[in-house]
Design a protein around this motif. Structure first.
Motif, PDB file in Angstrom:
ATOM      1  N   ALA A 217      33.473  43.333  28.244  1.00  0.00           N
ATOM      2  CA  ALA A 217      32.413  44.354  28.285  1.00  0.00           C
ATOM      3  C   ALA A 217      32.778  45.466  29.269  1.00  0.00           C
ATOM      4  N   ALA A 218      33.311  45.112  30.430  1.00  0.00           N
ATOM      5  CA  ALA A 218      33.716  46.112  31.421  1.00  0.00           C
ATOM      6  C   ALA A 218      34.895  46.936  30.919  1.00  0.00           C
ATOM      7  N   VAL A 219      35.833  46.296  30.228  1.00  0.00           N
ATOM      8  CA  VAL A 219      36.967  47.033  29.665  1.00  0.00           C
ATOM      9  C   VAL A 219      36.471  48.026  28.617  1.00  0.00           C
ATOM     10  N   ILE A 220      35.547  47.600  27.776  1.00  0.00           N
ATOM     11  CA  ILE A 220      34.983  48.500  26.759  1.00  0.00           C
ATOM     12  C   ILE A 220      34.323  49.706  27.419  1.00  0.00           C
TER      13      ILE A 220
ATOM     14  N   ASN B 236      48.084  38.840  35.641  1.00  0.00           N
ATOM     15  CA  ASN B 236      48.945  38.047  36.507  1.00  0.00           C
ATOM     16  C   ASN B 236      48.844  36.591  36.066  1.00  0.00           C
ATOM     17  N   GLY B 237      49.921  36.101  35.451  1.00  0.00           N
ATOM     18  CA  GLY B 237      49.939  34.732  34.946  1.00  0.00           C
ATOM     19  C   GLY B 237      49.953  33.684  36.039  1.00  0.00           C
ATOM     20  N   ALA B 238      50.431  34.059  37.229  1.00  0.00           N
ATOM     21  CA  ALA B 238      50.478  33.101  38.340  1.00  0.00           C
ATOM     22  C   ALA B 238      49.098  32.875  38.947  1.00  0.00           C
ATOM     23  N   THR B 239      48.294  33.941  39.019  1.00  0.00           N
ATOM     24  CA  THR B 239      46.958  33.820  39.595  1.00  0.00           C
ATOM     25  C   THR B 239      45.875  33.663  38.533  1.00  0.00           C
ATOM     26  N   HIS B 240      46.258  33.809  37.254  1.00  0.00           N
ATOM     27  CA  HIS B 240      45.333  33.693  36.124  1.00  0.00           C
ATOM     28  C   HIS B 240      44.201  34.706  36.246  1.00  0.00           C
ATOM     29  N   GLN B 241      44.601  35.973  36.406  1.00  0.00           N
ATOM     30  CA  GLN B 241      43.615  37.042  36.536  1.00  0.00           C
ATOM     31  C   GLN B 241      44.064  38.290  35.802  1.00  0.00           C
ATOM     32  N   ILE B 242      43.074  39.028  35.290  1.00  0.00           N
ATOM     33  CA  ILE B 242      43.327  40.390  34.832  1.00  0.00           C
ATOM     34  C   ILE B 242      42.630  41.328  35.801  1.00  0.00           C
ATOM     35  N   THR B 243      43.220  42.487  35.981  1.00  0.00           N
ATOM     36  CA  THR B 243      42.634  43.533  36.816  1.00  0.00           C
ATOM     37  C   THR B 243      42.539  44.792  35.977  1.00  0.00           C
ATOM     38  N   LEU B 244      41.369  45.403  35.963  1.00  0.00           N
ATOM     39  CA  LEU B 244      41.152  46.674  35.292  1.00  0.00           C
ATOM     40  C   LEU B 244      41.431  47.780  36.290  1.00  0.00           C
ATOM     41  N   VAL B 245      42.314  48.711  35.917  1.00  0.00           N
ATOM     42  CA  VAL B 245      42.743  49.793  36.796  1.00  0.00           C
ATOM     43  C   VAL B 245      42.353  51.125  36.150  1.00  0.00           C
ATOM     44  N   ASP B 246      41.675  51.999  36.908  1.00  0.00           N
ATOM     45  CA  ASP B 246      41.248  53.276  36.349  1.00  0.00           C
ATOM     46  C   ASP B 246      42.390  54.287  36.348  1.00  0.00           C
ATOM     47  N   SER B 247      42.124  55.475  35.822  1.00  0.00           N
ATOM     48  CA  SER B 247      43.160  56.504  35.670  1.00  0.00           C
ATOM     49  C   SER B 247      43.696  57.012  37.006  1.00  0.00           C
ATOM     50  N   SER B 248      42.978  56.790  38.099  1.00  0.00           N
ATOM     51  CA  SER B 248      43.443  57.198  39.429  1.00  0.00           C
ATOM     52  C   SER B 248      44.226  56.087  40.130  1.00  0.00           C
ATOM     53  N   GLY B 249      44.373  54.945  39.460  1.00  0.00           N
ATOM     54  CA  GLY B 249      45.107  53.825  40.051  1.00  0.00           C
ATOM     55  C   GLY B 249      44.254  52.892  40.893  1.00  0.00           C
ATOM     56  N   ASN B 250      42.940  53.081  40.853  1.00  0.00           N
ATOM     57  CA  ASN B 250      42.030  52.217  41.612  1.00  0.00           C
ATOM     58  C   ASN B 250      41.731  50.934  40.838  1.00  0.00           C
ATOM     59  N   ASN B 251      41.771  49.796  41.517  1.00  0.00           N
ATOM     60  CA  ASN B 251      41.380  48.532  40.908  1.00  0.00           C
ATOM     61  C   ASN B 251      39.866  48.500  40.792  1.00  0.00           C
ATOM     62  N   ILE B 252      39.377  48.394  39.574  1.00  0.00           N
ATOM     63  CA  ILE B 252      37.934  48.404  39.327  1.00  0.00           C
ATOM     64  C   ILE B 252      37.337  47.020  39.537  1.00  0.00           C
ATOM     65  N   SER B 253      37.958  46.012  38.914  1.00  0.00           N
ATOM     66  CA  SER B 253      37.478  44.642  39.076  1.00  0.00           C
ATOM     67  C   SER B 253      38.535  43.678  38.553  1.00  0.00           C
ATOM     68  N   THR B 254      38.353  42.408  38.902  1.00  0.00           N
ATOM     69  CA  THR B 254      39.282  41.351  38.515  1.00  0.00           C
ATOM     70  C   THR B 254      38.484  40.180  37.949  1.00  0.00           C
ATOM     71  N   TRP B 255      39.034  39.555  36.889  1.00  0.00           N
ATOM     72  CA  TRP B 255      38.395  38.416  36.241  1.00  0.00           C
ATOM     73  C   TRP B 255      39.433  37.338  35.934  1.00  0.00           C
ATOM     74  N   ALA B 256      38.951  36.122  35.735  1.00  0.00           N
ATOM     75  CA  ALA B 256      39.823  35.028  35.306  1.00  0.00           C
ATOM     76  C   ALA B 256      40.366  35.328  33.914  1.00  0.00           C
ATOM     77  N   ALA B 257      41.633  34.992  33.697  1.00  0.00           N
ATOM     78  CA  ALA B 257      42.274  35.167  32.394  1.00  0.00           C
ATOM     79  C   ALA B 257      43.479  34.237  32.317  1.00  0.00           C
ATOM     80  N   TYR B 258      43.739  33.729  31.119  1.00  0.00           N
ATOM     81  CA  TYR B 258      44.838  32.790  30.928  1.00  0.00           C
ATOM     82  C   TYR B 258      45.632  33.134  29.680  1.00  0.00           C
ATOM     83  N   ASN B 259      46.903  32.795  29.705  1.00  0.00           N
ATOM     84  CA  ASN B 259      47.784  32.893  28.539  1.00  0.00           C
ATOM     85  C   ASN B 259      48.197  31.469  28.159  1.00  0.00           C
ATOM     86  N   ASN B 260      47.183  30.596  27.988  1.00  0.00           N
ATOM     87  CA  ASN B 260      47.413  29.210  27.569  1.00  0.00           C
ATOM     88  C   ASN B 260      47.645  29.226  26.060  1.00  0.00           C
ATOM     89  N   VAL B 261      48.867  28.938  25.646  1.00  0.00           N
ATOM     90  CA  VAL B 261      49.252  29.084  24.247  1.00  0.00           C
ATOM     91  C   VAL B 261      49.302  27.727  23.560  1.00  0.00           C
TER      92      VAL B 261
END
Length: 158
Positions: A116-119, A7-32
């Motif tokens: 690390a969590a994504v891996i 989500n570029g507006a909130t500057h976050q990535i969310t990892l979602v498992d195969s059942s559609g559950n949100n596992i965790s959220t972290w800061a992330a940016y697309n500053n180019v």
């Protein structure tokens, strides 16, 4: 199969498992960086090229928290006409805008903890897609202009 939502507006990535559950959220940016060949990643859904393990670059600065891709490498995904775009960490202690906020050449930057969590998830539930939402051109252009102004002052991004 797992996926990522950026989500570029909130500057976050969310990892979602195969059942559609949100596992965790972290800061992330697309500053180019202003020298990149794109201004931002358009909203949409992109297919991961690296589904189980991140791609590793082998260089003197690779595989460090301050390297261009962080400790673990880059999970590349297909952005039309822009090969090599992906999700990675790095530049944790950069002089300007350290960590996730540090400019990239078009990628989404997050933290080593997030990668690390994504891996860990991808090892049992391969990544399928990254969904980009709220990543408007206006917000990306503002970040690009800010990064360009700072690069004119002698700072380096990457």
């Amino acid at each position: 199969m797992s996926k990522i939502i950026f989500n570029g507006a909130t500057h976050q990535i969310t990892l979602v498992d195969s059942s559609g559950n949100n596992i965790s959220t972290w800061a992330a940016y697309n500053n180019v960086d202003s020298h990149a060949t794109l201004t931002h990643i358009q909203n949409g859904t992109y297919i991961f090229q690296d589904r189980v393990h991140p791609h590793r670059h082998h260089s003197a600065t690779a595989d460090t928290t301050d390297g261009p891709y962080g400790m673990y490498g880059i999970f590349r995904f297909s952005v039309p006409n822009h090969p090599g775009i992906g999700l990675h960490s790095g530049r944790a202690h950069a002089r300007h805008a350290p960590g996730p906020q540090h400019a990239t050449m078009g990628c989404i930057r997050t933290s080593d903890d997030a990668i690390a969590a994504v891996i860990k998830m991808a090892s049992t539930s391969p990544l399928t897609t990254i969904q980009v939402i709220g990543n408007t051109g206006r917000a990306a252009q503002a970040a690009t202009k800010r990064n360009h102004h700072q690069s004119l002052q002698g700072r380096h991004y990457g």
